[in-house]
Design a protein around this motif. Structure first.
Motif, PDB file in Angstrom:
ATOM      1  N   THR A  13      40.274 -62.174 -28.259  1.00  0.00           N
ATOM      2  CA  THR A  13      40.962 -62.749 -29.425  1.00  0.00           C
ATOM      3  C   THR A  13      40.306 -64.038 -29.908  1.00  0.00           C
ATOM      4  OG1 THR A  13      42.467 -64.067 -28.047  1.00  0.00           O
ATOM      5  CG2 THR A  13      43.146 -61.799 -28.588  1.00  0.00           C
ATOM      6  N   ARG A  14      39.418 -64.600 -29.067  1.00  0.00           N
ATOM      7  CA  ARG A  14      38.760 -65.877 -29.348  1.00  0.00           C
ATOM      8  C   ARG A  14      39.778 -67.000 -29.565  1.00  0.00           C
ATOM      9  NH1 ARG A  14      33.101 -64.915 -32.675  1.00  0.00           N
ATOM     10  NH2 ARG A  14      32.292 -63.290 -31.282  1.00  0.00           N
ATOM     11  N   LYS A  15      40.860 -66.936 -28.803  1.00  0.00           N
ATOM     12  CA  LYS A  15      41.891 -67.968 -28.886  1.00  0.00           C
ATOM     13  C   LYS A  15      41.914 -68.801 -27.605  1.00  0.00           C
ATOM     14  CE  LYS A  15      45.046 -65.749 -32.152  1.00  0.00           C
ATOM     15  NZ  LYS A  15      46.437 -65.255 -32.375  1.00  0.00           N
ATOM     16  N   ARG A  16      42.165 -70.072 -27.809  1.00  0.00           N
ATOM     17  CA  ARG A  16      42.248 -71.042 -26.709  1.00  0.00           C
ATOM     18  C   ARG A  16      43.699 -71.442 -26.519  1.00  0.00           C
ATOM     19  NH1 ARG A  16      39.172 -76.907 -27.269  1.00  0.00           N
ATOM     20  NH2 ARG A  16      40.473 -78.134 -25.864  1.00  0.00           N
ATOM     21  N   ASN A  17      44.167 -71.355 -25.274  1.00  0.00           N
ATOM     22  CA  ASN A  17      45.564 -71.656 -24.972  1.00  0.00           C
ATOM     23  C   ASN A  17      45.620 -72.784 -23.947  1.00  0.00           C
ATOM     24  OD1 ASN A  17      48.337 -71.543 -24.606  1.00  0.00           O
ATOM     25  ND2 ASN A  17      48.228 -69.823 -23.159  1.00  0.00           N
ATOM     26  N   GLU A  18      46.260 -73.896 -24.303  1.00  0.00           N
ATOM     27  CA  GLU A  18      46.435 -74.982 -23.333  1.00  0.00           C
ATOM     28  C   GLU A  18      47.661 -74.683 -22.477  1.00  0.00           C
ATOM     29  OE1 GLU A  18      46.602 -79.829 -22.811  1.00  0.00           O
ATOM     30  OE2 GLU A  18      46.382 -78.970 -24.820  1.00  0.00           O
ATOM     31  N   THR A  59      28.541 -67.558 -28.804  1.00  0.00           N
ATOM     32  CA  THR A  59      29.871 -67.927 -29.290  1.00  0.00           C
ATOM     33  C   THR A  59      30.225 -69.321 -28.794  1.00  0.00           C
ATOM     34  OG1 THR A  59      30.579 -65.620 -29.259  1.00  0.00           O
ATOM     35  CG2 THR A  59      32.315 -67.304 -29.300  1.00  0.00           C
ATOM     36  N   GLN A  60      30.682 -70.171 -29.706  1.00  0.00           N
ATOM     37  CA  GLN A  60      31.133 -71.506 -29.326  1.00  0.00           C
ATOM     38  C   GLN A  60      32.622 -71.447 -29.011  1.00  0.00           C
ATOM     39  OE1 GLN A  60      29.918 -74.639 -31.970  1.00  0.00           O
ATOM     40  NE2 GLN A  60      31.067 -76.222 -30.872  1.00  0.00           N
ATOM     41  N   VAL A  61      32.973 -71.788 -27.768  1.00  0.00           N
ATOM     42  CA  VAL A  61      34.361 -71.689 -27.300  1.00  0.00           C
ATOM     43  C   VAL A  61      35.180 -72.895 -27.750  1.00  0.00           C
ATOM     44  CG1 VAL A  61      35.814 -71.649 -25.222  1.00  0.00           C
ATOM     45  CG2 VAL A  61      33.735 -70.253 -25.331  1.00  0.00           C
TER      46      VAL A  61
END
Length: 717
Positions: free
Chosen positions: A256-261, A167-169
């Motif tokens: 969720t494969r979500k990125r949170n800043e 998986t690419q993050v």
């Protein structure tokens, strides 16, 4: 017959005396004649009774072998390169020791970083899994051992070891523009960070730092190699006062494969110097302002809300360390020098100080960890004096302190995972390294593992100058000092004096430990007829924060004043020829030796500067601004203490040396110094070592370098 026997005996005696009096040579030093035997890097197993070592065998295979702490006997082999059919360069065990991450190929990038070929070995099934067909960076197993993350082309990926799916993050990484999960050059060099991501304890999140370096100026250097045309190495390097990478803190959720800043609510430039997860899943971030005199300790909850738990401020700067341990109740241990000495503190889970655990006019120099079962903390300190190191334990309440080392000198410790044992490494100026196993309760020795008595026997065949430790009082301070004299020293004679120093903030050269390569060279020079000394002046470490930080905003002022004052005081000694005083140093020490021969031109007749900084304007932002603020704010501090501002004062003999591929202290420093000297019409000597970095080594390079320096000293001092 009697006469022949007597003659033979006299001949043997005379021969042994000649052998005993031979001096050390540069070739002896750099071909490893005086190399000490050491222990290969070991890792404790979770049971606390065994450790593992990567062994390089005579058949050119590598094995990761298990040993008993108590007996030292080999108890098994975990894995062999012969079975894997690939070399083992390094390895990391998963938390539960069921998986092993193995690096089989490695290409160095900068000081700590590399591109690696990585496999994961399953200790139960004996299955070997290739992580990526590419060379990747900073691979790390998840805490549950089911996944492995890594960085490729500035983006973060992870591989599921059961399914084989990758998986690419992140997708926005780009060379010389944006980096995810690994650090830029300046963070690696000055904060000692390479892997800039962390797995959460439950393996469900990856926290990482991003570096937007699109506006950071590029530095380039020619690499000559052996081809017809040289190539250029181009990378982002923020010099003092220039634009840094803009950093961001992110959390990626694997489900969720979500990125949170994470919003840190800051309106000024900042550094994210460390990120760590606590055992309960809270993310902690250590954030510094650009001046590095304010450190905010943030907590980030699982939903991404950030708040400051506590703030540490200093009139000069706050040092960043890895001295952080979270306890089961969420409280944590932390070191600080807020009372002028570095000590251990206990904070509660909310960031409030509960207790200062250690105290006194001495520094904690290494924090080894916390034994939760017995509620004891283990550390190294200067309680035996600033040039020595001892090992201690103390209770969480700051009571029942126990000294675990019993020899004065330099002791360092490597503890088993459950803190039941530690391996002590001891050396002094008269004793090469000795490795012993001890129990951690009282420090009793269990067994000797290895010593270097054979080296002492070998040194009997050489003239060997011993270090004499003392202090010298100049400019109102008692400064630590060592001296080497010729074996046949005669106080009625006059000798030339050679001074060696480094002098950088918080550094130490006057230490009661075994000889390094420079020490053997100094011994050689002493027995060639020189007095050699080293003095740690103001700004160096382990004599309190005030002593260390007095040089703030004026790097090169007080340190130079101290070295000149020492030279004058030594020059007044009956056995020193005051007309023949030289000084040398490397890196910061080269900055110092250059300043000394210029600003102390009536005191020093000779100087050698290797890889020197000649203006702090040329050096990196994090290191330089920590001590000097920016050139825009402190132009006089930068320029008044730059050797280039004093080239017209050169009187003596000056040798300037640099490696052309120095990514740290750029050869620009020497080129600009050369031009300044030329325009001042000053004669000097200089040498450039092609494609050599800050260490200037490889092949015969060190032999050539130190023979050049030796000849320069003999011809001019």
């Amino acid at each position: 017959m009697i006469k022949k026997t007597l003659f033979a005996a006299l001949f043997l005696l005379t021969s042994s005396m000649i052998i005993a009096q031979q001096n050390i040579t540069v070739e002896d030093i750099y071909t490893g004649e005086f190399r000490t035997a050491g222990l290969q890097s070991l890792e404790s197993l979770n049971n606390g009774k065994e450790y593992i070592v990567l062994n390089y065998n005579r058949d050119r295979t590598q094995t990761i072998d298990k040993y008993s702490y108590a007996t030292g006997e080999k108890t098994g082999t975990l894995v062999s390169s012969a079975d894997l059919r690939l070399p083992i360069r390094s390895y990391t065990l998963s938390d539960d020791e069921s998986q092993m991450l193995i690096v089989s190929q490695s290409e160095q990038i900068f000081r700590y970083s590399s591109y690696d070929k990585v496999h994961v070995y399953d200790m139960n099934t004996k299955e070997l899994t290739l992580v990526s067909d590419e060379l990747v960076r900073s691979a790390a197993l998840s805490p549950d051992g089911k996944k492995v993350a890594y960085v490729f082309e500035n983006n973060i990926y992870y591989k599921d070891l059961a399914s084989g799916a990758t998986t690419q993050v992140t997708t926005d990484g780009e060379t010389n523009k944006l980096i995810n999960g690994v650090s830029d050059w300046v963070y690696e060099e000055e904060f000692a960070i390479v892997r800039a991501y962390q797995w959460s304890p439950d393996s469900k999140q990856i926290a990482f730092i991003s570096f937007d370096e699109s506006e950071v100026p590029e530095f380039s250097m020619d690499v000559y190699g052996n081809a017809l045309y040289q190539k250029q190495d181009v990378f982002k390097y923020p010099k003092a006062g220039e634009k840094n990478a803009v950093v961001g803190l992110h959390v990626y959720d694997l489900l969720t494969r979500k990125r949170n800043e994470i919003n840190l609510n800051r309106n000024e430039e900042f550094y994210i110097a460390r990120i760590n997860y606590s055992p309960n899943g809270k993310l902690a971030a250590q954030v510094l302002n650009r001046h590095q005199d304010v450190l905010d300790f943030y907590y980030v909850d699982p939903s991404g809300n950030a708040s400051i738990a506590f703030t540490e401020k200093d009139k000069a700067y706050v040092d960043v360390t890895d001295d952080l341990t979270f306890l089961e109740d969420g409280s944590f241990l932390w070191t600080s020098e807020k009372d002028n000495w570095r000590h251990i503190y206990h904070y509660d889970a909310n960031g409030n100080e509960k207790k200062q655990i250690t105290s006194g006019n001495w520094d904690v120099t290494s924090y080894y960890g916390y034994d939760a079962k017995n509620k004891r903390i283990f550390y190294q300190s200067t309680e035996d004096g600033s040039i020595n190191r001892g090992i201690y334990s103390i209770s969480l309440k700051g009571k029942k302190k126990t000294k675990l080392s019993n020899r004065i000198g330099t002791n360092s410790a490597s503890f088993s995972s459950n803190f039941s044992y530690f391996i002590n490494t001891y050396s002094s100026a008269t004793t090469p390294p000795v490795y012993t196993l001890h129990d951690s309760k009282k420090g009793n020795q269990v067994r000797e593992i290895q010593n270097n008595s054979g080296l002492l026997d070998k040194l009997k065949d050489y003239k060997f100058a011993q270090k004499e430790f003392s202090t010298i009082n100049v400019n109102g301070n008692d400064l630590n000092m060592w001296t080497m004299k010729p074996a046949d020293f005669d106080p009625k004679k006059e000798y030339p004096l050679l001074m060696f120093q480094y002098s950088g903030p918080g550094s130490q050269q006057v230490a009661n430990r075994w000889y390094g390569a420079n020490d053997y060279w100094h011994s050689m020079l002493a027995n060639d007829g020189y007095i050699v000394i080293c003095v740690d002046g103001r700004g160096t470490g382990y004599k309190g924060a005030d002593f260390k930080k007095v040089t703030q905003k004026e790097l090169g002022k007080y340190e130079v004043e101290d070295q000149i004052a020492v030279a004058k005081k030594m020059g007044a000694m009956d056995y020193i020829d005051s007309s023949r005083i030289g000084i040398w140093g490397w890196s910061y020490g080269g900055f110092m030796s250059s300043n000394c021969i210029l600003q102390g031109n009536d005191t020093f007749s000779t100087a050698i500067a290797v890889a020197p900084v000649t203006s702090w304007r040329f050096y990196d932002s994090i290191y330089t601004e920590r001590y000097m603020t920016t050139p825009q704010e402190n132009a006089s501090g930068y320029d008044n203490n730059s050797p280039m501002s004093h080239v017209d004062k050169l009187k003596g003999k000056y040798l300037l040396i640099h490696g052309s591929a120095d990514d740290n202290v750029h050869v620009q420093n020497t080129m600009r110094m050369v031009e300044a000297l030329v325009q001042a019409n000053k004669q000097f000597d200089w040498a450039i070592y092609p494609d050599k970095n800050h260490g200037i080594y490889g092949g015969n390079t060190r032999i050539h370098l130190f023979n050049k320096m030796t000849n320069f000293i003999h011809n001019n001092l």
